[in-house]
Structures are given as structure tokens and as C-alpha cells.
Scaffold this motif. Structure first.
Motif, PDB file in Angstrom:
ATOM      1  N   THR B   6     -60.125 -66.496  45.307  1.00  0.00           N
ATOM      2  CA  THR B   6     -61.137 -65.893  46.257  1.00  0.00           C
ATOM      3  C   THR B   6     -62.034 -65.153  45.467  1.00  0.00           C
ATOM      4  O   THR B   6     -63.410 -65.210  45.974  1.00  0.00           O
ATOM      5  CB  THR B   6     -60.335 -64.974  47.163  1.00  0.00           C
ATOM      6  OG1 THR B   6     -59.158 -65.687  47.611  1.00  0.00           O
ATOM      7  CG2 THR B   6     -60.936 -64.785  48.563  1.00  0.00           C
ATOM      8  N   ARG B   7     -61.764 -64.394  44.419  1.00  0.00           N
ATOM      9  CA  ARG B   7     -62.816 -63.320  43.771  1.00  0.00           C
ATOM     10  C   ARG B   7     -63.907 -64.185  43.288  1.00  0.00           C
ATOM     11  O   ARG B   7     -64.842 -63.857  42.902  1.00  0.00           O
ATOM     12  CB  ARG B   7     -61.728 -62.695  42.967  1.00  0.00           C
ATOM     13  CG  ARG B   7     -61.515 -61.296  43.251  1.00  0.00           C
ATOM     14  CD  ARG B   7     -61.245 -60.434  42.036  1.00  0.00           C
ATOM     15  NE  ARG B   7     -62.184 -60.136  41.157  1.00  0.00           N
ATOM     16  CZ  ARG B   7     -61.971 -59.342  40.165  1.00  0.00           C
ATOM     17  NH1 ARG B   7     -61.058 -58.825  40.064  1.00  0.00           N
ATOM     18  NH2 ARG B   7     -63.285 -59.010  39.475  1.00  0.00           N
ATOM     19  N   TYR B   8     -63.442 -65.499  42.789  1.00  0.00           N
ATOM     20  CA  TYR B   8     -64.369 -66.348  41.877  1.00  0.00           C
ATOM     21  C   TYR B   8     -65.268 -67.124  42.942  1.00  0.00           C
ATOM     22  O   TYR B   8     -66.555 -66.857  42.608  1.00  0.00           O
ATOM     23  CB  TYR B   8     -63.562 -67.523  41.297  1.00  0.00           C
ATOM     24  CG  TYR B   8     -64.256 -68.158  40.148  1.00  0.00           C
ATOM     25  CD1 TYR B   8     -64.875 -67.638  39.009  1.00  0.00           C
ATOM     26  CD2 TYR B   8     -64.916 -69.621  40.655  1.00  0.00           C
ATOM     27  CE1 TYR B   8     -65.749 -68.335  38.326  1.00  0.00           C
ATOM     28  CE2 TYR B   8     -65.609 -70.321  39.692  1.00  0.00           C
ATOM     29  CZ  TYR B   8     -65.912 -69.661  38.540  1.00  0.00           C
ATOM     30  OH  TYR B   8     -66.880 -70.378  37.495  1.00  0.00           O
ATOM     31  N   LEU B  11     -67.605 -64.164  43.966  1.00  0.00           N
ATOM     32  CA  LEU B  11     -68.785 -64.187  42.753  1.00  0.00           C
ATOM     33  C   LEU B  11     -69.802 -65.176  42.709  1.00  0.00           C
ATOM     34  O   LEU B  11     -70.933 -64.941  42.688  1.00  0.00           O
ATOM     35  CB  LEU B  11     -67.943 -64.018  41.331  1.00  0.00           C
ATOM     36  CG  LEU B  11     -68.775 -64.025  40.059  1.00  0.00           C
ATOM     37  CD1 LEU B  11     -69.508 -62.560  40.096  1.00  0.00           C
ATOM     38  CD2 LEU B  11     -67.942 -64.278  38.876  1.00  0.00           C
ATOM     39  N   ALA B  12     -69.304 -66.408  42.931  1.00  0.00           N
ATOM     40  CA  ALA B  12     -70.325 -67.482  43.045  1.00  0.00           C
ATOM     41  C   ALA B  12     -71.152 -67.282  43.948  1.00  0.00           C
ATOM     42  O   ALA B  12     -72.656 -67.442  43.769  1.00  0.00           O
ATOM     43  CB  ALA B  12     -69.590 -68.995  43.444  1.00  0.00           C
ATOM     44  N   VAL B  13     -70.969 -66.840  45.341  1.00  0.00           N
ATOM     45  CA  VAL B  13     -71.839 -66.701  46.402  1.00  0.00           C
ATOM     46  C   VAL B  13     -72.876 -65.542  45.990  1.00  0.00           C
ATOM     47  O   VAL B  13     -74.031 -65.802  46.255  1.00  0.00           O
ATOM     48  CB  VAL B  13     -70.914 -66.586  47.581  1.00  0.00           C
ATOM     49  CG1 VAL B  13     -72.061 -65.917  48.743  1.00  0.00           C
ATOM     50  CG2 VAL B  13     -70.123 -67.605  48.059  1.00  0.00           C
ATOM     51  N   ALA B  17     -76.886 -66.070  45.427  1.00  0.00           N
ATOM     52  CA  ALA B  17     -77.659 -65.228  46.309  1.00  0.00           C
ATOM     53  C   ALA B  17     -78.747 -64.478  45.553  1.00  0.00           C
ATOM     54  O   ALA B  17     -79.834 -64.588  45.601  1.00  0.00           O
ATOM     55  CB  ALA B  17     -76.883 -64.214  47.270  1.00  0.00           C
ATOM     56  N   VAL B  18     -78.072 -63.884  44.639  1.00  0.00           N
ATOM     57  CA  VAL B  18     -79.116 -62.893  43.523  1.00  0.00           C
ATOM     58  C   VAL B  18     -80.068 -63.913  42.901  1.00  0.00           C
ATOM     59  O   VAL B  18     -81.083 -63.520  42.805  1.00  0.00           O
ATOM     60  CB  VAL B  18     -78.318 -62.178  42.416  1.00  0.00           C
ATOM     61  CG1 VAL B  18     -79.279 -61.456  41.490  1.00  0.00           C
ATOM     62  CG2 VAL B  18     -77.627 -61.032  43.521  1.00  0.00           C
ATOM     63  N   MET B  39     -73.631 -67.450  34.473  1.00  0.00           N
ATOM     64  CA  MET B  39     -72.419 -66.430  34.330  1.00  0.00           C
ATOM     65  C   MET B  39     -71.249 -66.935  34.900  1.00  0.00           C
ATOM     66  O   MET B  39     -70.150 -66.672  34.508  1.00  0.00           O
ATOM     67  CB  MET B  39     -72.921 -64.841  34.984  1.00  0.00           C
ATOM     68  CG  MET B  39     -71.871 -64.045  34.726  1.00  0.00           C
ATOM     69  SD  MET B  39     -72.377 -62.438  35.497  1.00  0.00           S
ATOM     70  CE  MET B  39     -70.948 -61.592  35.709  1.00  0.00           C
ATOM     71  N   LEU B  40     -71.495 -67.756  36.282  1.00  0.00           N
ATOM     72  CA  LEU B  40     -70.115 -68.182  36.694  1.00  0.00           C
ATOM     73  C   LEU B  40     -69.223 -69.069  35.709  1.00  0.00           C
ATOM     74  O   LEU B  40     -68.091 -69.112  35.931  1.00  0.00           O
ATOM     75  CB  LEU B  40     -70.733 -69.189  37.792  1.00  0.00           C
ATOM     76  CG  LEU B  40     -70.013 -69.166  39.201  1.00  0.00           C
ATOM     77  CD1 LEU B  40     -69.556 -67.964  39.788  1.00  0.00           C
ATOM     78  CD2 LEU B  40     -70.706 -70.144  40.228  1.00  0.00           C
TER      79      LEU B  40
END
Lengths: 283, 162
Positions: B6-8, B11-13, B17-18, B39-40
Motif C-alpha cells: 500500500t505504501r509503495y 509513493l507511486a501515485v 503526480a509530482v 525513484m520508484l
């Protein structure tokens, strides 16, 4: 058989890498820039909306600047209108319109919701789409000059291939001599494009204006593009001309989509004779 | 496990977005365009199966391609970077689950620099696809890499602090 399985077990990562590498390179090189842009159609709806919200902040900041620009344009158009009215009074008795009341080109006003200038293949997202009458293959111009060509449309948004796209070639001419050549962005400075294939006998001068040729029916004739900043012989038979764009692509905001009433008829007629590089087809 | 996944995904979303909303609008005179989304893959634990790492890198690149209208370009760059990463192990001093700043700033910075450099070299060479103006292309690779590494290190620092 067991040798094969052992081989696969040992090298499956390398094999997967090579297969995926082949796939991605094939995807990259086998699709045209036009098809690449069309693929993004399904994210356009969502993305254009989110981005529109985001960009409105930037547009608000630039509002004053935009307003001044619009006022200037308005004044110029008014003057032009008066001049034409004046001329029409004299000309009216001897001329008849060639195609009734229909205009050869109509303009659909649009705003830029997303725009890049930092890649080799740049695109521009506009806030007009199918419902506003936009279709792939139409030209996009700003108050200052040619901007790009529409590649994909959704209901409310469209993506245009920017003039700043190293894959796109456009037919453009030197205004004074009317000689045309091929215009292309070399991919470095977002203010400079290159016009090639201008024959040696043409007398060029720094500061001369370069305009669209109108050969492709995407843009009207004589839409300004930029001025000549320098030129040199390319291979001894033709000039390679350095053109500084009128448009500042980093601050594009208000633009117009050009809808040509003649384009479909012209394209159908010309299809067997010209294999035009700058008229995208819908395939 | 579920929490990590879930955390990963979160982070991906966030990174996408950034990348799409902020970094894509940054451009230093056409010389540097930073990318944070690699970075993902950089923070993926070393324990993940190798073929899964490759597939994930490829998929990330392909998704970015769809958004950027550059089908195949980012996919290739990410795939090559993922492949090279298979030969990079965790730092000797610390046994790491997932690479991050807690592996030591020096080690992590070098790790990010090398992999981002590979990603950008493939990306920019493939996009320009010419050896004319080679110096300009190399300059562009160097400056973009510097920017991207900086952004990724800042993002990593923010992650650690949380």
C-alpha cells in the motif's frame, strides 16, 4: 529438452530483458509521433481536467499580460476591418465572392492547459475538443504565429503536436520571394527553428519574415512564423536558414484552432498526387 | 506485506503526480529536465525477484510514456536502468531491505547518481537520436542528471523523516 530447461532457468532474466528491450524499442521506432500522441487520448479527459485546475493559477498570474496582448490584437483587427471596409466600397461593384458566403477558414478560440518545451517531441493540450468542432489535422495558431497541428481529440480536450517537435516538418516560405522550403525544429533552442531547401538563387536577408506556405491546407497562407537570424549554404546547392520564432512557446496561453472548409476536399483530390509529409492522416 | 505494498502504491501515485504536474513544467532553458519517477524503482527492495523488477521498471516507463506521448522511450530507459540495478547489491556495512538514505548518504547518493545517469543517457540519446551536437546532448544529460539526483535525494530525505 532438459538442457533447454536448464538454459532457460539460468538465463531467464537476461532473456526477459532482451525481449522487453526489443518490445520497447520496436514500440518507439515503429509508431509515428502522431500515433504516439493519439494513444494518450484516454488519459486526456482526466489529465486535461486536473491540469486545467492546476494551470488556472498560472493563468491568473499572467492575466494582466494576456489582457494587454488581447487589447493590442483587438486594436489591430479593428484597424484592419476599417481598412478592408474602405477598400470594399471601391471594389464591390466589380468582384463577386467565389464561394458564396462560406469562409475558407474559421477560427476556434482555445486556451492552453498543458504545454512542454523541454523535450525533443513537445505537445500542447488545449481546452477545446470534438464538441467545439476540433478534429485531428487542424492547425493551431496564436496571435503571433503558427503553433502546431492537432493530433488527438476527446470530447472537451485536444492534443496538438507542437512546432517544437523534431519529428514534424512544415512547409514554410520566405515571404518576400515566395520560395518555399521545409521547416523543422532542430531540438535545441525553443526560440529557433530551421528552414532548409531554400535554393541558392534566392536573395535572403537577416530580418526577413518566414511564413506558412499554405500548401498543406492546414494553415492559411502567410501565417507568420519568425524572422531570419542567419543563413548558410548547406551542401552547396541550398540555404539552411536559422529562423527566430515570433511565438514564445513558454508563455503560450490564448490560441486559435484553424478549421479549413476546403481541407477535406483538397486532401481527397490531392491524395494520389502528393505524399505530403506535413498532412497527418487519421490512420 | 500488505502495508508495504500500500505504501509503495501511494509513493507511486505521489511520484507520478509530482512528475506530471510540477517537474514537467521545469525547464532550464531547454538544457535540463528533471525526472523524479525513476525513484520508484530505486527504492524497491533488493529482495524482490529479478524478473519482477524488470517487469515493474518496464511497466512504470510505459505508463509514463502514455502520459508523455512518447511510447517506448521511457519504457526503454527504465528497463535498461532496472537491468543494471540487478547487478548492484546493498552496501557492505549495512544489510538493507530497501535502499534509502539510511544506508548511508554517500553510498545512497552514489547509487542514485549511477542509475539515474544510465536512465537519462538512454532517454536523452534515444529522444534526440543523432550524434550531431554531441556536446550539447552530453551537457543536457549531465545537467538533467544533476537536477534529478537532487530532487530524488530531497524526496528520500522527506521519506526518512516521516
Amino acid at each position: 529438452m532438459s538442457t533447454l530447461i536448464r538454459f532457460l532457468q539460468r538465463f531467464h532474466v537476461l532473456l526477459l530483458f532482451l525481449v522487453l528491450l526489443g518490445l520497447s524499442l520496436w514500440l518507439y521506432f515503429s509508431t509515428s509521433y502522431y500515433q504516439k500522441a493519439q494513444l494518450g487520448r484516454w488519459v486526456l479527459q482526466l489529465y486535461g481536467h486536473v491540469h486545467g485546475q492546476f494551470m488556472s493559477l498560472g493563468q491568473y498570474v499572467r492575466m494582466r499580460e494576456s489582457n494587454v496582448g488581447l487589447r493590442h490584437e483587438n486594436i489591430a483587427l479593428k484597424n484592419e476591418l476599417e481598412r478592408l471596409r474602405n477598400r470594399m466600397q471601391w471594389a464591390a461593384p466589380t468582384t463577386t465572392p467565389m464561394r458564396g458566403d462560406s469562409l475558407a477558414y474559421t477560427y476556434i478560440p482555445a486556451r492552453v492547459v498543458n504545454n512542454t518545451v523541454n523535450r525533443q517531441q513537445n505537445h500542447i493540450t488545449l481546452n477545446v475538443g470534438q464538441r467545439d468542432g476540433v478534429a485531428p489535422g487542424m492547425g493551431v495558431v496564436s496571435d503571433d504565429g503558427a503553433v502546431g497541428i492537432i493530433a488527438a481529440v476527446s470530447a472537451h480536450f485536444s492534443v496538438a503536436i507542437s512546432l517544437l517537435n523534431t519529428d514534424m516538418k512544415l512547409s514554410a516560405s520566405h515571404r518576400r520571394s515566395r520560395v518555399f522550403g521545409s521547416l523543422r525544429w532542430p531540438g535545441f533552442d525553443y526560440r529557433r527553428v530551421r528552414l532548409s531547401e531554400i535554393p541558392m538563387h534566392v536573395r535572403l536577408a537577416v530580418g526577413d519574415t518566414v511564413v506558412t506556405s499554405g500548401h498543406s491546407a492546414i494553415f492559411p497562407r502567410d501565417v507568420p512564423i519568425g524572422t531570419i537570424a542567419g543563413y548558410e549554404l548547406d551542401g552547396g546547392s541550398a540555404y539552411r536558414v536559422d529562423v527566430v520564432l515570433f511565438d514564445d512557446f513558454r508563455s503560450l496561453d490564448y490560441v486559435y484552432v484553424v478549421r479549413s472548409a476546403e481541407a477535406p476536399e483538397r486532401r481527397a483530390l490531392e491524395l494520389p498526387y502528393f505524399n505530403e509529409e506535413n498532412s497527418p492522416n487519421d490512420d | 506485506m500488505i502495508r508495504e505494498v500500500t505504501r509503495y502504491v501511494g509513493l507511486a501515485v505521489l511520484l507520478f503526480a509530482v512528475q506530471l504536474l510540477v517537474l514537467n513544467n521545469i525547464n532550464f532553458n531547454g538544457y535540463a529536465s528533471p525526472y523524479i519517477y525513476p525513484m520508484l524503482l530505486l527504492v524497491l527492495p533488493f529482495g524482490v525477484r529479478r524478473w519482477q523488477q524488470l517487469l515493474l521498471g518496464f511497466a512504470c516507463g510505459l505508463l509514463m510514456d502514455v502520459f508523455m506521448h512518447s511510447l517506448g522511450l521511457h519504457a526503454t530507459a527504465m528497463l535498461v536502468m532496472s537491468f543494471v540495478r540487478l547487478f548492484v547489491g546493498p552496501s557492505d556495512s549495512t544489510r538493507l531491505e530497501a535502499p534509502g538514505l539510511d544506508g548511508g548518504l554517500l553510498w545512497y547518493a552514489r547509487y542514485v547518481l549511477v542509475l539515474v545517469l544510465i536512465h537519462h543517457t538512454v532517454l536523452i540519446l534515444l529522444a534526440s537520436f543523432t550524434l550531431h551536437h554531441l556536446w550539447l546532448t552530453l551537457l543536457r544529460i549531465a545537467l538533467s542528471t544533476a537536477c534529478s539526483v537532487l530532487f530524488i535525494l530531497i524526496a528520500s530525505a522527506l521519506r526518512v523523516r516521516r
